[in-house]
Design a protein around this motif. Structure first.
Motif, PDB file in Angstrom:
ATOM      1  N   GLU A 624       0.829  -1.200   0.000  1.00  0.00           N
ATOM      2  CA  GLU A 624       0.000   0.000   0.000  1.00  0.00           C
ATOM      3  C   GLU A 624       0.867   1.255   0.000  1.00  0.00           C
ATOM      4  O   GLU A 624       0.544   2.262  -0.631  1.00  0.00           O
ATOM      5  N   PHE A 625       1.998   1.204   0.707  1.00  0.00           N
ATOM      6  CA  PHE A 625       2.936   2.335   0.700  1.00  0.00           C
ATOM      7  C   PHE A 625       3.486   2.564  -0.707  1.00  0.00           C
ATOM      8  O   PHE A 625       3.575   3.708  -1.178  1.00  0.00           O
ATOM      9  N   ILE A 626       3.859   1.472  -1.393  1.00  0.00           N
ATOM     10  CA  ILE A 626       4.375   1.594  -2.764  1.00  0.00           C
ATOM     11  C   ILE A 626       3.321   2.186  -3.690  1.00  0.00           C
ATOM     12  O   ILE A 626       3.600   3.066  -4.509  1.00  0.00           O
ATOM     13  N   ARG A 627       2.091   1.717  -3.575  1.00  0.00           N
ATOM     14  CA  ARG A 627       1.019   2.223  -4.452  1.00  0.00           C
ATOM     15  C   ARG A 627       0.738   3.694  -4.215  1.00  0.00           C
ATOM     16  O   ARG A 627       0.458   4.447  -5.147  1.00  0.00           O
ATOM     17  N   SER A 628       0.812   4.113  -2.950  1.00  0.00           N
ATOM     18  CA  SER A 628       0.438   5.480  -2.624  1.00  0.00           C
ATOM     19  C   SER A 628       1.541   6.483  -2.897  1.00  0.00           C
ATOM     20  O   SER A 628       1.290   7.689  -2.900  1.00  0.00           O
ATOM     21  N   GLN A 629       2.790   6.014  -3.129  1.00  0.00           N
ATOM     22  CA  GLN A 629       3.898   6.923  -3.374  1.00  0.00           C
ATOM     23  C   GLN A 629       3.946   7.340  -4.830  1.00  0.00           C
ATOM     24  O   GLN A 629       3.749   6.526  -5.738  1.00  0.00           O
ATOM     25  N   LYS A 630       4.221   8.611  -5.048  1.00  0.00           N
ATOM     26  CA  LYS A 630       4.391   9.132  -6.401  1.00  0.00           C
ATOM     27  C   LYS A 630       5.849   9.004  -6.817  1.00  0.00           C
ATOM     28  O   LYS A 630       6.746   9.028  -6.001  1.00  0.00           O
ATOM     29  N   VAL A 631       6.058   8.920  -8.117  1.00  0.00           N
ATOM     30  CA  VAL A 631       7.409   8.721  -8.624  1.00  0.00           C
ATOM     31  C   VAL A 631       8.305   9.873  -8.235  1.00  0.00           C
ATOM     32  O   VAL A 631       9.433   9.710  -7.804  1.00  0.00           O
ATOM     33  N   GLU A 632       7.790  11.119  -8.352  1.00  0.00           N
ATOM     34  CA  GLU A 632       8.640  12.263  -8.065  1.00  0.00           C
ATOM     35  C   GLU A 632       8.991  12.390  -6.592  1.00  0.00           C
ATOM     36  O   GLU A 632       9.940  13.074  -6.235  1.00  0.00           O
ATOM     37  N   SER A 633       8.223  11.763  -5.708  1.00  0.00           N
ATOM     38  CA  SER A 633       8.508  11.847  -4.276  1.00  0.00           C
ATOM     39  C   SER A 633       9.066  10.551  -3.715  1.00  0.00           C
ATOM     40  O   SER A 633       9.108  10.348  -2.530  1.00  0.00           O
ATOM     41  N   SER A 634       9.456   9.645  -4.608  1.00  0.00           N
ATOM     42  CA  SER A 634       9.919   8.340  -4.164  1.00  0.00           C
ATOM     43  C   SER A 634      11.339   8.336  -3.646  1.00  0.00           C
ATOM     44  O   SER A 634      11.816   7.345  -3.163  1.00  0.00           O
ATOM     45  N   GLY A 635      12.035   9.459  -3.836  1.00  0.00           N
ATOM     46  CA  GLY A 635      13.401   9.542  -3.307  1.00  0.00           C
ATOM     47  C   GLY A 635      14.414   8.872  -4.195  1.00  0.00           C
ATOM     48  O   GLY A 635      15.389   8.313  -3.735  1.00  0.00           O
ATOM     49  N   CYS A 636      14.198   8.914  -5.560  1.00  0.00           N
ATOM     50  CA  CYS A 636      15.155   8.316  -6.479  1.00  0.00           C
ATOM     51  C   CYS A 636      16.466   9.078  -6.393  1.00  0.00           C
ATOM     52  O   CYS A 636      16.576  10.218  -6.837  1.00  0.00           O
ATOM     53  N   ASN A 637      17.445   8.464  -5.871  1.00  0.00           N
ATOM     54  CA  ASN A 637      18.719   9.124  -5.651  1.00  0.00           C
ATOM     55  C   ASN A 637      19.803   8.075  -5.768  1.00  0.00           C
ATOM     56  O   ASN A 637      20.066   7.331  -4.831  1.00  0.00           O
ATOM     57  N   ALA A 638      20.381   7.997  -6.933  1.00  0.00           N
ATOM     58  CA  ALA A 638      21.314   6.913  -7.213  1.00  0.00           C
ATOM     59  C   ALA A 638      22.520   6.931  -6.296  1.00  0.00           C
ATOM     60  O   ALA A 638      23.083   5.904  -5.955  1.00  0.00           O
ATOM     61  N   ASN A 639      22.924   8.124  -5.909  1.00  0.00           N
ATOM     62  CA  ASN A 639      24.105   8.232  -5.055  1.00  0.00           C
ATOM     63  C   ASN A 639      23.787   8.134  -3.573  1.00  0.00           C
ATOM     64  O   ASN A 639      24.682   8.142  -2.740  1.00  0.00           O
ATOM     65  N   ALA A 640      22.475   8.090  -3.270  1.00  0.00           N
ATOM     66  CA  ALA A 640      22.014   7.956  -1.876  1.00  0.00           C
ATOM     67  C   ALA A 640      22.590   9.042  -0.994  1.00  0.00           C
ATOM     68  O   ALA A 640      22.984   8.807   0.135  1.00  0.00           O
TER      69      ALA A 640
END
Length: 786
Positions: A624-640
């Protein structure tokens, strides 16, 4: 009430009178069993003192009756019914409820892994917590408590003292109640013979009472209220008969003037006899402790209109009989049964034994409940908790504690063999709990209710002085039985404080040695870490960062699962956490890492679910957390490089499966055909679509609502989560070995190396609400230098 989802009934003021009266009747069997049986032994213990005589002037009888009447009126009626019951913690009562209430209004708690999100819980009542004016005494007191660790420690110790005395009362109350009820056998046989029957009969009843605890009381619980009601009607009718038949003018003894005459004549002996008079209010604390099972109005009605008048009539009736019978053969027979008409003694004896068993059952269950609360708040070693009823909240059974209570109860029964020393021990335990409640209530009045400090001082002075008088009279009998609750309290206090101290230091070690995602990424390439199929659940007490145990695991075995969940199961200082607020779910690092953190929050009275249901809820909450998260707010950060330590601010509240009916649902079945519906579409593993299943096995599928649409990246993530769930779940636990660090004091080494380590080795495993399958469990050893 739904036990599994943690939904508990809350009876508000708008309840109908029928509901309130029904609850009031039911409360008689749960709350007032101990208090209602006190007429069995109050007069006997009071006149057991050699300095108190049963003279023909009746000054002693009238003085004792006056003390009993005003003690019943001031402590249970005025203090508890009209004041203390209002200091509930979201409907819950007891020592830990007061402590929890203070912890939420001032930062004085000792729960280590607290989060700002906990203050957003519905039962935290954040919107009702109004900060006092900065220059007020309440604000200064709050600041003082928050800035001084010593005061916070003293507050915790005060709460633990009250808790330990409640546990001690759980040992002493069954002994004195059953023994006093069985003492009626003395009228059916000679004194030389009945003393050989009394103790074995009491022990047999006590053994049977504790042996039946694992069955629970829900099967016979419906008999409790009728038994206590019958007992109350019985003693009030006998009391009324004795008043009319023997001394109709006994009501004059209710005047406070007779207390003065009593103390003037008896002096030191009269003051020492207060320890016996004190027993008339044993069980009063149950009105507050059992508040969570009933409503405030139902407890008030039951006591004011049934229990209180019945007890007053019973004590007046005994006094009326004794005032006309001064030639009793020996003071051993100055008790309840001597005033019962001879033809009614056998039926009354049977009812008394049943009432004593009901009262003992209530205090035993209450002891189990308070130990569960202590364990939830890291103040007691983890024990096995068995819920004996799926419908009745609070019906629990703790095997280890049950047998310890039974052995100790039999020991004091056989060791003392009379109600005098048992009464001295029980009285000190009861009055200590009341003193602790008075002290905590004074803080609640100022800090939580924002009332004048003068009002708090008046509360402490008025009730505290009365209780201090009884406390001193009980303490003076240290060598005559009062040492028992003190010894028991010291033993349990040491156990609880050592466990709490060790747990706190262990968390501090974990927090100071946690590692970052940058470390995991940097070491991953050098170790050649690979990802294997399945879900790996890593148990940790941390709510941020990666535990040192996980880095130790990865370093020695450079592989972990395709989906890793860092699971923290913690208690919060509220009685219950609603199912829709149970899970806090967040992402660690970038989306493609498939690393999640899940914080599962339980109140100190919540029921933990079993393994299968919990595992399903856990996976569903992540889905449910995955479904409710938007791509732009998912924290995509390759370098962490995003600040990992602030991940709690990005965690999302996710409810249990039953709370998001319109969200993702997970199903497990063995059917080959998986049909689609018009309202939902299913996510299935690509591997499962193409393979031929040769043997029956569990299939996992997520049913996703058609609206709103799920992004492609989220759908891919859900597919991988479902595939990992189907592959299986592994549990990675840390096996701690604690040792005091170099340079520690001798006391610290004694506590950590011997005390805490001994308790840890003999307690249950980590605070999991599930029974972990051994085949899927991996333990990682860690040495903790505390």
């Amino acid at each position: 009430m739904d036990l599994e989802t943690g939904v508990y009934p809350k009876y508000a003021k708008k309840d109908s009178w029928k509901t309130v009266l029904t609850l009031a009747f039911q409360s008689l069997g749960v709350v007032y069993g101990d208090l209602s049986t006190s007429p069995l032994y109050v007069y006997r213990n009071t006149f057991a003192e050699e300095d108190i005589e049963h003279s023909k002037t009746n000054e002693e009888i009238y003085g004792v009756l006056s003390f009993i009447f005003w003690t019943l009126t001031i402590v249970p009626l005025l203090k508890y019914v009209f004041i203390v019951l209002k200091a509930d913690d979201n409907g819950e009562g007891g020592t830990f409820a007061l402590y929890s209430l203070l912890c939420r209004h001032a930062r004085v708690g000792w729960l280590p892994n607290v989060q700002a999100a906990d203050e957003e819980l519905a039962e935290y009542k954040k919107e009702t917590i109004i900060l006092p004016p900065k220059k007020s005494f309440a604000s200064k007191l709050k600041s003082t408590l928050e800035s001084h660790k010593v005061l916070q420690t003293l507050l915790l110790i005060l709460a633990l003292i009250g808790t330990c005395m409640v546990i001690g009362d759980g040992i002493l109350t069954p002994a004195i109640s059953v023994f006093s009820a069985v003492s009626g056998l003395e009228f059916t046989m000679s004194k030389q013979h009945h003393k050989y029957v009394e103790v074995p009969a009491a022990c047999i009843i006590l053994i049977g009472l504790f042996a039946l605890q694992h069955y629970g009381t829900h099967r016979v619980g419906f008999l409790f209220a009728p038994i206590v009601t019958t007992w109350l009607l019985c003693i009030s009718a006998i009391g009324l008969y004795n008043i009319i038949h023997w001394n109709p003018h006994v009501y004059q003894a209710l005047s406070p003037y007779h207390m003065f005459l009593f103390l003037k004549k008896t002096r030191r002996g009269g003051w020492m006899s207060l320890g016996g008079i004190l027993l008339c209010i044993t069980g009063s604390e149950a009105m507050f402790a059992d508040l969570g099972h009933f409503s405030q109005s139902s407890i008030q009605i039951a006591f004011s209109f049934m229990v209180y008048p019945s007890l007053v009539l019973a004590y007046m009736g005994q006094a009326a009989y004794l005032s006309q019978h001064h030639s009793i053969p020996n003071d051993y027979r100055i008790g309840f049964y001597i005033s019962v008409p001879e033809k009614l003694r056998w039926p009354v004896l049977v009812i008394a034994i049943l009432a004593a068993v009901v009262g003992s059952q209530a205090i035993i269950t209450g002891t189990f409940s308070i130990i569960k609360q202590c364990s939830a708040l890291n103040c007691f070693p983890r024990v096995k908790i068995v819920h004996t009823s799926s419908k009745i909240h609070g019906q629990i059974y703790i095997p280890e504690i049950n047998w310890i209570l039974m052995l100790l109860c039999l020991a004091v029964t056989i060791g003392f063999r009379d109600t005098k020393r048992l009464g001295n021990a029980s009285g000190l335990a009861v009055i200590t709990v009341m003193l602790v409640t008075t002290c905590l209530m004074s803080l609640v009045i100022v800090i939580c209710w924002h009332q004048s400090v003068v009002l708090a001082i008046c509360f402490v002075v008025f009730f505290g002085s009365i209780e201090a008088m009884y406390f001193s009279a009980s303490l003076i009998k240290f060598l005559e039985g009062a040492w028992v609750p003190i010894v028991l309290a010291v033993v349990f206090m040491v156990i609880m404080y050592v466990w709490h101290y060790g747990t706190l230091k262990k968390y501090e070690f974990d927090f100071q040695n946690k590692v970052s995602m940058n470390w995991l990424l940097s070491v991953g390439s050098s170790l050649g870490i690979v990802r294997v199929r399945g879900i790996g659940i890593v148990h940790t007490e941390l709510v941020s960062g990666l535990p040192a145990m996980f880095s130790h695991f990865v370093t020695n075995l450079p592989a972990f699962h395709q989906v890793v969940v860092f699971l923290c199961i913690k208690s919060v200082p509220v009685p219950h956490v609603k199912p829709e607020e149970r899970f806090l779910v967040g992402r660690i690092g970038a989306r493609e890492y498939r690393l999640y953190r899940c914080v599962v929050r339980y109140g100190y009275r919540d029921v933990h679910k079993d393994d299968t249901e919990f595992e399903k809820d856990l996976v569903c909450s992540i889905a449910e957390f995955i479904r409710s998260q938007k791509v732009e707010s998912s924290g995509c950060n390759a370098n962490a490089e995003d600040d990992i330590w602030k991940e709690n601010e990005r965690m999302t509240v996710v409810g249990m499966c039953c709370t998001h009916r319109d969200g993702i649902q997970m199903q497990e079945d063995d059917d080959e055909e998986l049909g689609e519906t018009s309202e939902h579409r299913e996510i299935m593993s690509p591997r499962r679509r193409n393979r031929i299943v040769r043997a029956p096995r569990k299939r996992v599928r997520f049913i996703v609502p058609e609206s709103p649409k799920v992004e492609a990246t989220a759908m891919e993530e859900l597919q991988e989560l479902m595939e990992a769930r189907e592959a299986g779940v592994a549990y990675i636990l840390g096996q701690a070995h604690t040792k005091a660090k170099q340079g520690s004091s001798m006391l610290r080494k004694l506590i950590i190396n011997y005390g805490y380590e001994l308790l840890r080795r003999n307690s249950r495993g980590p605070s999991y609400p599930l029974n972990l399958p051994h085949a899927s469990t991996l333990e990682v050893g860690m040495l903790y230098h505390l």
